[in-house]
Write an enzyme that holds these catalytic residues in place. Structure first.
Site, short mmCIF file in Angstrom:
data_model
loop_
_atom_site.label_atom_id
_atom_site.label_comp_id
_atom_site.label_asym_id
_atom_site.label_seq_id
_atom_site.Cartn_x
_atom_site.Cartn_y
_atom_site.Cartn_z
N ARG A 171 -86.88 38.04 -14.27
CA ARG A 171 -87.64 36.93 -14.89
C ARG A 171 -88.35 36.06 -13.85
NH1 ARG A 171 -86.66 40.12 -17.76
NH2 ARG A 171 -85.48 40.10 -19.69
N SER A 220 -84.80 33.78 -25.52
CA SER A 220 -83.56 33.40 -24.82
C SER A 220 -83.74 32.08 -24.08
CB SER A 220 -83.18 34.49 -23.80
OG SER A 220 -82.86 35.67 -24.49
N GLU A 290 -84.17 29.84 -18.98
CA GLU A 290 -85.26 30.82 -18.95
C GLU A 290 -86.51 30.19 -19.54
OE1 GLU A 290 -84.16 34.81 -20.09
OE2 GLU A 290 -86.17 35.24 -20.85
#
Ligand SMILES: Cc1cc2nc3c(=O)[nH]c(=O)nc-3n(C[C@H](O)[C@H](O)[C@H](O)COP(=O)(O)OP(=O)(O)OC[C@H]3O[C@@H](n4cnc5c(N)ncnc54)[C@H](O)[C@@H]3O)c2cc1C
Length: 307
Positions: A171, A220, A290
């Site tokens: 990520r 998420s 995130e």
């Protein structure tokens, strides 16, 4: 109205005090002071080059599926690529797609041309630009696995960068640290069987439907910790189903905070803080977000500097 901005951007592409809830997947937040919605890639590139040459700070957004806008006025200039749905070009095993193109549309195009490699990415509700920026991924595939090169604009100059020269991690892409704007990307895929590719994409979509709530969310909320999903910790901390106002920690997926209707940023942030605190108390694990908060007094605003 910002006079310098209106000398760079067509007036019909600027929305003053745009309601963030109308545009972001979480359906909450205050108002973007200036939201620019270019309708084609040429206008977008022209705006970026001129803005990078001016002293106007701005931030490019994609489909707004990873952002959490604060309540109140979100100061600054935000340019979303979500209306630029122009280009997907296929040349043998390569697909070139503009930054605003939906990732799932690129996946469908890959399937149509019997090109394999993107099956896991089907269903991520991102633009190509947003997905590269976050190195989005699912079911064992990340954007960095299939990227060959990225066309970027930095300091008003356009250049192509080979994927092997770009830092990617879980990520993470280096674009989170430098000030490049992603204009388009070239994906390198392998030959496959159209039916097999489509079947895999449908299976992955079904897994998403089974494991994710169908309510507004930003996906998420927290990153994995030590390769273990944040949902594991949140679930075991007994937090599933906890609500604040209309925001709720999903019963279906503990790492999703959903909006049941009228949730505010404060409701969302309260639940996120409770998760951080309780998971730390129980496991000694400090979860990292995130999702990205947008708005004042927040690190994403200080990153509001794509100039
Ligand atoms: C239901 C749901 C499911 C999801 N599933 C997944 C999943 O399986 N895997 C996963 O990784 N994520 C998932 N996400 C999260 C989200 O889709 C990803 O983080 C995605 O990468 C965000 O893309 P976006 O176009 O919406 O970008 P945005 O949310 O609009 O922006 C995200 C960041 O990208 C930057 N950015 C966007 N475009 C550009 C550009 N052209 N140039 C430079 N910077 C840019 C923005 O400045 C911002 O910092 C999910 C989200 C939802 C709502």
């Amino acid at each position: 109205m910002n006079i310098l901005l209106s000398s760079i951007v067509k007036e019909e592409d600027i929305i003053y005090m745009a309601n963030a809830a109308k545009y972001c997947s979480l359906k909450l937040g205050g108002n973007f002071e200036y939201l620019v919605l270019p309708k084609n890639i040429d206008d977008f590139i022209c705006y970026i080059i001129n803005l990078q040459h001016s002293n106007i700070n701005f931030k490019v957004l994609g489909n707004m599926t990873n952002i959490v806008p604060r309540d109140g006025i979100i100061k600054g200039v935000f340019i979303s690529t979500k209306q630029i749905q122009s280009g997907i070009r296929v040349f043998q095993n390569r697909i070139i797609a503009d930054c605003g193109t939906m990732l799932s549309a690129v996946c469908v195009s890959a399937k149509e041309h019997s090109l394999s490699g993107m099956e896991g990415l089907f269903g991520i509700p991102a633009t190509v630009g947003g997905a590269i920026y976050n190195n989005a991924g699912a079911f064992g595939t990340e954007m960095s696995n299939i990227l060959e090169s990225v066309l970027i604009c930095k300091a008003g100059k356009i250049k192509s960068v080979d994927a092997k020269d770009i830092k990617f991690d879980y990520r993470f892409s280096q674009f989170q640290q430098d000030k490049s704007i992603i204009l388009s990307a070239t994906f390198l895929l392998s030959d496959g069987n159209k039916q097999d590719i489509w079947q895999k994409m449908q299976e992955n979509m079904q897994k998403r439907k089974n494991s994710q709530p169908g309510l507004p969310s930003a996906g998420s909320v927290f990153k994995k910790y030590n390769n273990i999903s944040a949902g594991y910790y949140i679930d075991r901390a007994g937090l599933k189903g906890l609500s604040c106002g209309d925001a709720k920690i999903s019963n279906i997926h503990a790492n999703f905070i959903v909006n049941n209707g009228e949730a505010t940023f404060k409701d969302f942030d309260y639940l996120a803080s409770i998760i951080e605190q309780k998971v730390y108390e129980k496991f000694g694990v400090l979860l990292q977000k995130e999702v990205e908060y947008l708005g004042e007094n927040d690190e994403s605003t200080s990153r509001l500097s794509h100039t």
